[in-house]
Structure formats: C-alpha cells, structure tokens
Design a protein around this motif. Sequence first.
Motif, PDB file in Angstrom:
ATOM      1  N   ARG A  10       0.287   3.822 -11.468  1.00 12.62           N
ATOM      2  CA  ARG A  10       0.529   3.149 -10.115  1.00 12.62           C
ATOM      3  C   ARG A  10      -0.109   3.508  -9.179  1.00 12.62           C
ATOM      4  O   ARG A  10      -0.138   3.438  -7.953  1.00 12.62           O
ATOM      5  CB  ARG A  10       2.009   3.641  -9.749  1.00 12.62           C
ATOM      6  N   PHE A  11      -1.665   3.426  -9.234  1.00 13.41           N
ATOM      7  CA  PHE A  11      -3.035   3.657  -9.183  1.00 13.41           C
ATOM      8  C   PHE A  11      -4.256   2.644  -8.957  1.00 13.41           C
ATOM      9  O   PHE A  11      -4.017   1.895  -9.638  1.00 13.41           O
ATOM     10  CB  PHE A  11      -3.965   4.680  -8.841  1.00 13.41           C
ATOM     11  N   VAL A  12      -3.703   2.003  -8.117  1.00 13.48           N
ATOM     12  CA  VAL A  12      -4.250   0.337  -7.599  1.00 13.48           C
ATOM     13  C   VAL A  12      -6.117   0.972  -7.050  1.00 13.48           C
ATOM     14  O   VAL A  12      -6.116   1.459  -5.753  1.00 13.48           O
ATOM     15  CB  VAL A  12      -4.118  -0.875  -7.321  1.00 13.48           C
ATOM     16  N   ALA A  13      -6.910   0.767  -7.250  1.00 12.16           N
ATOM     17  CA  ALA A  13      -8.121   0.668  -7.050  1.00 12.16           C
ATOM     18  C   ALA A  13      -8.595  -0.238  -6.156  1.00 12.16           C
ATOM     19  O   ALA A  13      -9.299  -1.657  -6.859  1.00 12.16           O
ATOM     20  CB  ALA A  13      -9.247   1.153  -8.184  1.00 12.16           C
ATOM     21  N   ASP A  14      -8.459  -0.215  -4.388  1.00 12.42           N
ATOM     22  CA  ASP A  14      -8.965  -1.261  -3.717  1.00 12.42           C
ATOM     23  C   ASP A  14     -10.664  -1.602  -3.159  1.00 12.42           C
ATOM     24  O   ASP A  14     -10.918  -2.620  -3.234  1.00 12.42           O
ATOM     25  CB  ASP A  14      -8.650  -0.273  -2.475  1.00 12.42           C
ATOM     26  N   THR A  23       1.105  -1.137   0.167  1.00 11.24           N
ATOM     27  CA  THR A  23      -0.087  -0.270   0.053  1.00 11.24           C
ATOM     28  C   THR A  23       1.350   1.187  -0.247  1.00 11.24           C
ATOM     29  O   THR A  23       1.565   1.297   0.451  1.00 11.24           O
ATOM     30  CB  THR A  23      -1.118   0.025   1.343  1.00 11.24           C
ATOM     31  N   GLY A  24       0.475   2.330  -0.192  1.00 12.87           N
ATOM     32  CA  GLY A  24       1.067   3.435  -1.227  1.00 12.87           C
ATOM     33  C   GLY A  24       0.468   4.719   0.106  1.00 12.87           C
ATOM     34  O   GLY A  24      -1.097   4.185   0.637  1.00 12.87           O
ATOM     35  N   ALA A  25      -0.247   5.920  -1.004  1.00 11.76           N
ATOM     36  CA  ALA A  25      -0.255   7.042  -0.430  1.00 11.76           C
ATOM     37  C   ALA A  25      -2.165   6.620  -0.716  1.00 11.76           C
ATOM     38  O   ALA A  25      -1.587   6.588  -2.160  1.00 11.76           O
ATOM     39  CB  ALA A  25       0.590   8.199  -1.411  1.00 11.76           C
ATOM     40  N   PRO A  26      -2.700   7.096   0.064  1.00 11.02           N
ATOM     41  CA  PRO A  26      -3.986   6.422  -0.591  1.00 11.02           C
ATOM     42  C   PRO A  26      -4.902   8.052  -1.652  1.00 11.02           C
ATOM     43  O   PRO A  26      -4.319   9.079  -1.834  1.00 11.02           O
ATOM     44  CB  PRO A  26      -5.505   6.837   1.085  1.00 11.02           C
ATOM     45  N   ALA A  27      -6.318   7.820  -1.896  1.00 10.09           N
ATOM     46  CA  ALA A  27      -6.389   8.345  -3.101  1.00 10.09           C
ATOM     47  C   ALA A  27      -7.515   8.160  -4.095  1.00 10.09           C
ATOM     48  O   ALA A  27      -7.956   6.595  -3.667  1.00 10.09           O
ATOM     49  CB  ALA A  27      -5.462   8.695  -4.592  1.00 10.09           C
ATOM     50  N   SER A  28      -8.304   8.666  -4.002  1.00  4.43           N
ATOM     51  CA  SER A  28      -9.396   8.274  -4.952  1.00  4.43           C
ATOM     52  C   SER A  28      -9.301   8.304  -6.396  1.00  4.43           C
ATOM     53  O   SER A  28      -9.139   9.757  -7.276  1.00  4.43           O
ATOM     54  CB  SER A  28     -10.722   8.772  -3.784  1.00  4.43           C
ATOM     55  N   ARG A  29     -10.380   8.340  -6.888  1.00  4.94           N
ATOM     56  CA  ARG A  29     -10.787   8.490  -8.871  1.00  4.94           C
ATOM     57  C   ARG A  29     -11.980   8.585  -9.194  1.00  4.94           C
ATOM     58  O   ARG A  29     -12.701   7.564  -8.399  1.00  4.94           O
ATOM     59  CB  ARG A  29      -9.921   7.797  -9.567  1.00  4.94           C
ATOM     60  N   ASP A  30     -12.967   9.306  -9.572  1.00  3.87           N
ATOM     61  CA  ASP A  30     -14.150   9.527 -10.342  1.00  3.87           C
ATOM     62  C   ASP A  30     -13.890   8.709 -11.454  1.00  3.87           C
ATOM     63  O   ASP A  30     -12.637   9.620 -12.384  1.00  3.87           O
ATOM     64  CB  ASP A  30     -14.044  10.889 -10.294  1.00  3.87           C
ATOM     65  N   ILE A  31     -14.525   7.794 -11.904  1.00  5.00           N
ATOM     66  CA  ILE A  31     -14.107   7.223 -13.700  1.00  5.00           C
ATOM     67  C   ILE A  31     -16.065   7.274 -14.617  1.00  5.00           C
ATOM     68  O   ILE A  31     -16.640   7.125 -13.358  1.00  5.00           O
ATOM     69  CB  ILE A  31     -14.076   6.487 -13.607  1.00  5.00           C
ATOM     70  N   GLU A  32     -15.566   7.718 -15.476  1.00  2.56           N
ATOM     71  CA  GLU A  32     -16.603   8.009 -16.556  1.00  2.56           C
ATOM     72  C   GLU A  32     -17.065   7.035 -17.365  1.00  2.56           C
ATOM     73  O   GLU A  32     -15.855   7.860 -17.972  1.00  2.56           O
ATOM     74  CB  GLU A  32     -17.231   9.445 -16.429  1.00  2.56           C
ATOM     75  N   LEU A  33     -17.289   5.831 -17.919  1.00  2.00           N
ATOM     76  CA  LEU A  33     -17.237   5.393 -19.139  1.00  2.00           C
ATOM     77  C   LEU A  33     -18.817   5.447 -20.753  1.00  2.00           C
ATOM     78  O   LEU A  33     -19.719   4.947 -19.743  1.00  2.00           O
ATOM     79  CB  LEU A  33     -16.412   4.083 -19.411  1.00  2.00           C
ATOM     80  N   ARG A  34     -18.488   5.167 -20.985  1.00  2.00           N
ATOM     81  CA  ARG A  34     -19.734   4.740 -22.162  1.00  2.00           C
ATOM     82  C   ARG A  34     -19.092   4.024 -23.624  1.00  2.00           C
ATOM     83  O   ARG A  34     -17.767   3.947 -23.648  1.00  2.00           O
ATOM     84  CB  ARG A  34     -19.916   6.045 -22.732  1.00  2.00           C
ATOM     85  N   THR A  87     -11.585   4.156  -4.429  1.00  2.96           N
ATOM     86  CA  THR A  87     -10.843   4.362  -2.933  1.00  2.96           C
ATOM     87  C   THR A  87      -9.961   3.324  -3.368  1.00  2.96           C
ATOM     88  O   THR A  87      -9.963   2.057  -3.448  1.00  2.96           O
ATOM     89  CB  THR A  87     -11.828   4.947  -2.437  1.00  2.96           C
ATOM     90  N   GLY A  88      -8.311   4.258  -3.301  1.00  2.00           N
ATOM     91  CA  GLY A  88      -7.751   3.462  -3.936  1.00  2.00           C
ATOM     92  C   GLY A  88      -6.470   3.215  -2.955  1.00  2.00           C
ATOM     93  O   GLY A  88      -5.850   4.480  -1.549  1.00  2.00           O
ATOM     94  N   HIS A  89      -4.950   2.684  -3.412  1.00  2.00           N
ATOM     95  CA  HIS A  89      -3.734   3.845  -3.010  1.00  2.00           C
ATOM     96  C   HIS A  89      -2.781   4.017  -4.255  1.00  2.00           C
ATOM     97  O   HIS A  89      -2.910   2.816  -5.400  1.00  2.00           O
ATOM     98  CB  HIS A  89      -3.189   2.802  -2.222  1.00  2.00           C
ATOM     99  N   HIS A  90      -1.884   4.675  -4.078  1.00  2.00           N
ATOM    100  CA  HIS A  90      -0.956   4.413  -5.020  1.00  2.00           C
ATOM    101  C   HIS A  90       0.275   3.511  -4.582  1.00  2.00           C
ATOM    102  O   HIS A  90       0.655   3.360  -3.234  1.00  2.00           O
ATOM    103  CB  HIS A  90       0.287   5.807  -5.040  1.00  2.00           C
TER     104      HIS A  90
END
Length: 126
Positions: A70-74, A36-47, A91-94
Amino acid sequence: AVGRRGLVARPLEAESEAGIFASASAALAELVSAGTGAPASRDIELRADDHALLLVDWLSELVFLAEVERFVADRVDAIEVTGDRVRATVTGHHGDPRHLVKAVTLNRLMLEQYEGTWHGRVVLDV
C-alpha cells in the motif's frame, strides 16, 4: 489513453533514459494514488538484460509495492540506469491506492532514443 480492452498507454518523453523511468513512475502514481498517508521511501534495485524489459520490471515493482505494501511512489529522488540495472530511491506515502493495474504488459513496449530525446511506451492492463 484508455483503450476498449482495459489497456492504458501513455507516451513517455525525457532528456535521459532515467527520466523515462521517473516519468513512468509519476504516471503510475497519478493512476493509482488515492489521497495521502504516512510518508515513506524505498530503495529499489532491479536487473534485466534489456532496458525496455527493465522498464517493465520497474513498473511491475511499483505496482507490487502499491498492491502489497500500500505504498505509492510519488517522486523519484535518485535514479541510475546503467548496464543491466536500475537503482533508485523513491519517496511516497502509504495509503489506500486504487487497485486498477492487473499487469504491466509487453504489448507495444518501446524504449529508444532518437533526435536527442528518449521516448518510451508501456501499456498497462487495467
């Protein structure tokens, strides 16, 4: 299961279509996460016109985030699959994810509901 040609397939089952997307994300995180590394989050929108193809695009986006950022969505915090779109916050981590996935394939792709349960399958080339 890992096949002899470097293909990984895992059957997915959930109470909702969105649950299949979340389960696929969790399976990918298990495969590529290394610490695990620094926590992070991403918004994803796909069509996409087809929800099975949308599932492929979803996993492809998560693989891209792991490989490039280098972001893994946990965890999937919120997800909505409607019409031709998936919208989610993950939400995940770098860190230093394993570079295992070459491609998310269309081989044996399946996303369908029967007997009140959603079932899916996506094959990864590793």
